[in-house]
Design a protein around this motif. Structure first.
Motif, PDB file in Angstrom:
ATOM      1  N   THR A  86       0.825  -1.210   0.000  1.00 50.47           N
ATOM      2  CA  THR A  86       0.000   0.000   0.000  1.00 50.47           C
ATOM      3  C   THR A  86       0.858   1.259   0.000  1.00 50.47           C
ATOM      4  N   SER A  87       2.028   1.201   0.614  1.00 52.75           N
ATOM      5  CA  SER A  87       2.940   2.346   0.577  1.00 52.75           C
ATOM      6  C   SER A  87       3.508   2.527  -0.826  1.00 52.75           C
ATOM      7  N   ALA A  88       3.736   1.410  -1.522  1.00 50.43           N
ATOM      8  CA  ALA A  88       4.215   1.481  -2.904  1.00 50.43           C
ATOM      9  C   ALA A  88       3.136   2.071  -3.813  1.00 50.43           C
ATOM     10  N   ILE A  89       1.882   1.686  -3.592  1.00 50.49           N
ATOM     11  CA  ILE A  89       0.781   2.247  -4.382  1.00 50.49           C
ATOM     12  C   ILE A  89       0.671   3.748  -4.132  1.00 50.49           C
ATOM     13  N   GLN A  90       0.854   4.163  -2.878  1.00 53.76           N
ATOM     14  CA  GLN A  90       0.829   5.591  -2.549  1.00 53.76           C
ATOM     15  C   GLN A  90       1.943   6.327  -3.291  1.00 53.76           C
ATOM     16  N   MET A  91       3.150   5.750  -3.280  1.00 54.46           N
ATOM     17  CA  MET A  91       4.276   6.376  -3.963  1.00 54.46           C
ATOM     18  C   MET A  91       3.985   6.527  -5.458  1.00 54.46           C
ATOM     19  N   ALA A  92       3.497   5.461  -6.077  1.00 50.30           N
ATOM     20  CA  ALA A  92       3.218   5.506  -7.510  1.00 50.30           C
ATOM     21  C   ALA A  92       2.119   6.514  -7.828  1.00 50.30           C
ATOM     22  N   SER A  93       1.097   6.583  -6.982  1.00 53.63           N
ATOM     23  CA  SER A  93       0.003   7.531  -7.190  1.00 53.63           C
ATOM     24  C   SER A  93       0.481   8.965  -7.033  1.00 53.63           C
ATOM     25  N   ALA A  94       1.418   9.188  -6.121  1.00 52.74           N
ATOM     26  CA  ALA A  94       1.974  10.523  -5.930  1.00 52.74           C
ATOM     27  C   ALA A  94       2.780  10.963  -7.146  1.00 52.74           C
ATOM     28  N   VAL A  95       3.334   9.994  -7.874  1.00 53.44           N
ATOM     29  CA  VAL A  95       4.084  10.312  -9.092  1.00 53.44           C
ATOM     30  C   VAL A  95       3.138  10.537 -10.266  1.00 53.44           C
ATOM     31  N   TYR A  96       2.233   9.581 -10.500  1.00 55.07           N
ATOM     32  CA  TYR A  96       1.412   9.576 -11.717  1.00 55.07           C
ATOM     33  C   TYR A  96       0.101  10.337 -11.574  1.00 55.07           C
ATOM     34  N   GLY A  97      -0.649  10.056 -10.515  1.00 54.41           N
ATOM     35  CA  GLY A  97      -1.940  10.711 -10.361  1.00 54.41           C
ATOM     36  C   GLY A  97      -2.888   9.860  -9.531  1.00 54.41           C
ATOM     37  N   THR A  98      -3.929  10.501  -9.040  1.00 54.60           N
ATOM     38  CA  THR A  98      -4.877   9.840  -8.145  1.00 54.60           C
ATOM     39  C   THR A  98      -6.103   9.349  -8.908  1.00 54.60           C
ATOM     40  N   GLU A  99      -5.884   8.737 -10.039  1.00 53.03           N
ATOM     41  CA  GLU A  99      -6.979   8.225 -10.865  1.00 53.03           C
ATOM     42  C   GLU A  99      -7.359   6.835 -10.363  1.00 53.03           C
ATOM     43  N   THR A 100      -8.298   6.807  -9.465  1.00 49.29           N
ATOM     44  CA  THR A 100      -8.627   5.570  -8.767  1.00 49.29           C
ATOM     45  C   THR A 100      -9.328   4.539  -9.649  1.00 49.29           C
ATOM     46  N   ASP A 101      -9.648   4.897 -10.874  1.00 48.28           N
ATOM     47  CA  ASP A 101     -10.247   3.937 -11.809  1.00 48.28           C
ATOM     48  C   ASP A 101      -9.194   3.260 -12.683  1.00 48.28           C
ATOM     49  N   LYS A 102      -7.919   3.639 -12.503  1.00 47.87           N
ATOM     50  CA  LYS A 102      -6.836   3.062 -13.294  1.00 47.87           C
ATOM     51  C   LYS A 102      -6.153   1.940 -12.517  1.00 47.87           C
ATOM     52  N   LEU A 103      -5.932   0.811 -13.196  1.00 50.70           N
ATOM     53  CA  LEU A 103      -5.322  -0.356 -12.566  1.00 50.70           C
ATOM     54  C   LEU A 103      -3.830  -0.140 -12.338  1.00 50.70           C
ATOM     55  N   PHE A 104      -3.392  -0.380 -11.107  1.00 52.54           N
ATOM     56  CA  PHE A 104      -1.959  -0.316 -10.813  1.00 52.54           C
ATOM     57  C   PHE A 104      -1.345  -1.709 -10.825  1.00 52.54           C
ATOM     58  N   LEU A 105      -1.986  -2.657 -10.158  1.00 51.68           N
ATOM     59  CA  LEU A 105      -1.448  -4.019 -10.133  1.00 51.68           C
ATOM     60  C   LEU A 105      -2.582  -5.033 -10.136  1.00 51.68           C
ATOM     61  N   LYS A 106      -2.252  -6.222 -10.588  1.00 51.43           N
ATOM     62  CA  LYS A 106      -3.156  -7.367 -10.525  1.00 51.43           C
ATOM     63  C   LYS A 106      -2.405  -8.479  -9.800  1.00 51.43           C
ATOM     64  N   ALA A 107      -2.976  -8.960  -8.697  1.00 54.99           N
ATOM     65  CA  ALA A 107      -2.332 -10.002  -7.894  1.00 54.99           C
ATOM     66  C   ALA A 107      -2.679 -11.382  -8.442  1.00 54.99           C
ATOM     67  N   ARG A 108      -1.682 -12.256  -8.453  1.00 50.73           N
ATOM     68  CA  ARG A 108      -1.876 -13.640  -8.870  1.00 50.73           C
ATOM     69  C   ARG A 108      -1.583 -14.556  -7.687  1.00 50.73           C
ATOM     70  N   TYR A 109      -2.634 -15.194  -7.152  1.00 53.77           N
ATOM     71  CA  TYR A 109      -2.507 -16.121  -6.028  1.00 53.77           C
ATOM     72  C   TYR A 109      -2.522 -17.561  -6.543  1.00 53.77           C
ATOM     73  N   ASN A 110      -2.516 -18.515  -5.606  1.00 52.17           N
ATOM     74  CA  ASN A 110      -2.736 -19.902  -6.020  1.00 52.17           C
ATOM     75  C   ASN A 110      -4.202 -20.060  -6.427  1.00 52.17           C
ATOM     76  N   SER A 111      -4.545 -21.194  -7.021  1.00 59.02           N
ATOM     77  CA  SER A 111      -5.885 -21.372  -7.588  1.00 59.02           C
ATOM     78  C   SER A 111      -6.987 -21.284  -6.544  1.00 59.02           C
ATOM     79  N   LYS A 112      -6.683 -21.647  -5.303  1.00 60.93           N
ATOM     80  CA  LYS A 112      -7.686 -21.557  -4.237  1.00 60.93           C
ATOM     81  C   LYS A 112      -8.077 -20.105  -3.983  1.00 60.93           C
ATOM     82  N   LYS A 113      -7.090 -19.237  -3.920  1.00 62.09           N
ATOM     83  CA  LYS A 113      -7.338 -17.850  -3.546  1.00 62.09           C
ATOM     84  C   LYS A 113      -7.762 -16.984  -4.725  1.00 62.09           C
TER      85      LYS A 113
END
Length: 503
Positions: free
Chosen positions: A282-309
């Motif tokens: 979440t601190s990394a997302i804050q840093m990136a948003s402070a650089v690029y912009g606070t466009e909360t509809d834009k995807l920053f990351l997509k997490a890939r878990y195991n198949s269960k999660k």
């Protein structure tokens, strides 16, 4: 008389019979054991079976391997390693022994710690430290070792001593550092030691007789905002931020720094991640948003878990317009280009910022190939709860099994950017390559410091080839954070909310 003699003989035969029975069935007592007799191993298995990214690739974690926690085969499996650390790394972690080989097919970063508090403190930037950060090198004889100071932590014991960036040492407490003793001398639990200082002399490192006595401060907290300043050059205002770890406690202070950059209307931004091994997502997302912009509809990351999660957890994280904990409005610069200094010490959440920004911003990378860690983790303790599972919440210390204080930080998945890219196990490659010259490190934040100077020349468009001393570029094999419990961490916080909502 005969019948009285038969009595002791009968007892003797009964006793012998019992002993023989034990020999025939040596595991009879073991069968009476339960999972609770192996609390650390049972806890580790339960977490890894449910959450581990490579769960499907580890035979011991297969869902059909054991019937349930009462299965005698499961109990025997838990009992197979008396040392929980061996059980975790040898029997549960994916190809841990081969982790130095193919980075894409092994777990290089999961951690198990006997005292979970040490793990939690490390993630919060709290440690026992004397304040000297350094890199280690091997001399030409491939035996002796020397260290070069990279920086001194403010308000530490070292900050009041005569030791600074660029200083060299080749001994501790009068003993020459070698491959066989450097761990015991530099990384033991001793709270005090004395560095024996040295100088470069041609291709050699020679002791100079100077000594620096150092004392570790318990529960020392490092502020990751090491330097922030504005550099004016060629009519431009350039914001410079050296940031050494993504720590939640400093999110608001980080937001203030970007507020200052914004109010000064900087033209360019340099983020110096050269010693940043990672931290909270979440601190990394804050840093990136402070650089690029606070466009909360834009995807920053997509997490890939195991198949269960993947089936039950939300996987998308967008840019944010507020700090994570205090919900303060975020200061943003809305930049189209950012310059990032990154090296072989740059990992995890630092790489996440670089990779996550890449689809939206021109990320200009100056330095070296980075570590290469797109996997994220979280902290688990033996405090099972219907709502939070085994997660460490910060409020469940009193519920942790008193017979098991182990904490584990397993890899739970990989983060990819909006373009679907996450395959940088071999590191992110720089646009402009330069490594630190150990004989000319310069002063951090100074415009003549070599890595910053090159970055400024790239910004000005006057990049020139550099004539570098070959002898100054020995490859570091270790550094002061190498045994940190959370070195190269990317902590995926915020997972408890979806867990609660599905119950």
């Amino acid at each position: 008389m005969k019948k009285y003699l038969l009595l002791p003989l009968s007892i003797a035969f009964l006793f012998i019979g019992c002993k023989n029975d034990d020999n025939i069935f040596p595991d009879k007592q073991e069968e009476l054991k339960t999972a609770s007799d192996y609390p650390a191993q049972n806890f580790m298995y339960q977490v890894m079976n449910e959450w581990y990214f490579w769960q499907a690739d580890v035979p011991n974690l297969a869902d059909d391997k054991f019937e349930d926690s009462n299965d005698p085969d499961y109990i025997a499996f838990l009992a197979s390693e008396s040392n929980p650390s061996d059980f975790f790394y040898n029997d549960l972690a994916y190809n841990h022994k081969e982790a130095v080989g193919d980075a894409a097919a092994s777990d290089r970063f999961s951690v198990a710690v006997e005292n979970y508090k040490d793990l939690v403190n490390s993630l919060q930037g709290i440690s026992s430290s004397n304040g000297v950060e350094f890199q280690l090198y091997v001399t030409e004889n491939d035996i002796d070792i020397y260290g070069v100071v990279t920086y001194i932590l403010p308000n530490s014991d070292a900050s009041s001593k005569e030791i600074t960036r660029g200083n060299v040492f080749n001994g501790v407490d009068g003993q020459t550092l070698t491959r066989s003793n450097y761990i015991d001398l530099l990384f033991s639990d001793n709270s005090n030691y004395t560095l024996n200082m040295a100088d470069f002399s041609g291709d050699s490192v020679i002791g100079n007789g100077k000594e620096v006595a150092l004392t570790k401060i318990e529960n020392f907290s490092e502020n990751p905002i090491h330097i922030n300043k504005i550099i004016e050059q060629n009519g431009k205002k350039i914001g410079y931020l050296m940031y050494n770890g993504f720590l939640a406690a400093y999110d608001d202070q980080l937001n203030t720094v970007f507020g200052e950059f914004k109010s000064e209307k900087i033209d360019e931004l340099i983020l110096d991640f050269r010693y940043n091994g990672g931290g909270r997502v979440t601190s990394a997302i804050q840093m990136a948003s402070a650089v690029y912009g606070t466009e909360t509809d834009k995807l920053f990351l997509k997490a890939r878990y195991n198949s269960k999660k993947m089936a039950v957890l939300p996987v998308d994280d967008n840019f944010t317009d507020k700090t994570h904990d205090s919900k303060t409005d975020l200061n943003t610069l809305n930049l189209k280009k950012v310059y990032i200094i990154a090296t072989g010490r740059t990992a995890s959440s630092s790489e996440l910022v670089m990779n996550g920004l890449a689809p939206y911003v021109d990320v200009v990378h100056i330095g070296e190939v980075t570590v290469g860690k797109s996997e994220f983790s979280n902290t688990f303790v033996d405090a099972p709860d219907p709502q939070t599972g085994y997660f460490y919440t910060g409020n469940n210390d009193d519920n942790i099994n008193p017979n098991n204080q182990w904490g584990i930080q397993p890899l739970l998945g990989k983060n990819e950017n909006a373009d679907g890219f996450s395959d940088y196990e071999n590191g992110l490659v720089p646009d402009y390559e330069i490594i630190e010259d150990i004989e000319n490190l310069g002063v951090l934040g100074d415009v003549d410091e070599p890595l910053l100077a090159l970055t400024l020349s790239v910004i000005s468009g006057n990049t020139a080839k550099r004539s570098l001393n070959h002898g100054s570029f020995s490859k570091s094999f270790a550094h002061s954070r190498i045994f940190s419990l959370t070195n190269n961490s990317m902590v995926m916080d915020g997972l408890l909310k979806p867990l609660k909502s599905k119950n």
